[in-house]
Design a protein around this motif. Structure first.
Motif, mmCIF file in Angstrom:
data_model
loop_
_atom_site.group_PDB
_atom_site.id
_atom_site.type_symbol
_atom_site.label_atom_id
_atom_site.label_comp_id
_atom_site.label_asym_id
_atom_site.label_seq_id
_atom_site.Cartn_x
_atom_site.Cartn_y
_atom_site.Cartn_z
ATOM 1 N N PHE A 1 18.290 19.443 9.687
ATOM 2 C CA PHE A 1 17.045 19.984 9.151
ATOM 3 C C PHE A 1 15.843 19.476 9.956
ATOM 4 O O PHE A 1 14.976 20.251 10.358
ATOM 5 N N LEU A 2 15.788 18.176 10.194
ATOM 6 C CA LEU A 2 14.682 17.595 10.958
ATOM 7 C C LEU A 2 14.657 18.109 12.395
ATOM 8 O O LEU A 2 13.588 18.393 12.960
ATOM 9 N N TYR A 3 15.847 18.266 12.975
ATOM 10 C CA TYR A 3 15.912 18.787 14.340
ATOM 11 C C TYR A 3 15.407 20.233 14.379
ATOM 12 O O TYR A 3 14.681 20.631 15.302
ATOM 13 N N GLY A 4 15.765 21.007 13.372
ATOM 14 C CA GLY A 4 15.273 22.393 13.283
ATOM 15 C C GLY A 4 13.762 22.441 13.162
ATOM 16 O O GLY A 4 13.098 23.276 13.790
ATOM 17 N N GLN A 5 13.203 21.525 12.359
ATOM 18 C CA GLN A 5 11.751 21.466 12.234
ATOM 19 C C GLN A 5 11.097 21.078 13.557
ATOM 20 O O GLN A 5 10.062 21.614 13.934
ATOM 21 N N TYR A 6 11.721 20.149 14.262
ATOM 22 C CA TYR A 6 11.191 19.740 15.561
ATOM 23 C C TYR A 6 11.174 20.915 16.538
ATOM 24 O O TYR A 6 10.192 21.146 17.240
ATOM 25 N N LEU A 7 12.268 21.687 16.553
ATOM 26 C CA LEU A 7 12.336 22.849 17.450
ATOM 27 C C LEU A 7 11.279 23.886 17.077
ATOM 28 O O LEU A 7 10.648 24.479 17.962
#
Length: 111
Positions: free
Chosen positions: A22-28
């Protein structure tokens, strides 16, 4: 070793995989938005400069026709004189000066 220990103790290592994803998706998503912002800012700058470019071209044509600059946009003597004159209308004063209008006048009158 100290760095390795700090990395292992970091909060991200103890997170669940779903949370990491989830956090990686937000970062992207944030990265994509920043890229879009840069593209849009570039477009805005180019749109703002178009009218200025046209105005600059028209100004250059006038300066060339008056003989203040040559075809290569190099400032000529007449252009340098116009730069040194400080009146309300430098170009008009320069034209009058080079046309010889002030030749027969006394310095006190010409000033």
């Amino acid at each position: 070793e100290a760095l390795q220990e700090r990395l292992v103790k970091d909060e991200i290592h103890t997170m669940e995989n779903k949370r990491k994803e989830f956090l990686y998706g937000q970062y992207l998503a944030k990265f994509d938005l920043r890229t879009q912002i840069k593209i849009l800012e570039k477009e805005i700058r180019s749109v703002k400069t178009l009218p200025m470019r046209d105005k600059l071209k028209r100004m250059k044509v006038v300066l060339r026709r008056l003989g203040l600059v040559n075809k290569e946009n190099v400032i000529q003597l007449k252009g340098r004189v116009a730069c040194e004159i400080s009146t309300a209308d430098e170009l008009l004063a320069c034209e009058l000066l080079f046309a010889g209008v002030f030749n027969d006048m006394k310095p006190e009158v010409a000033a």
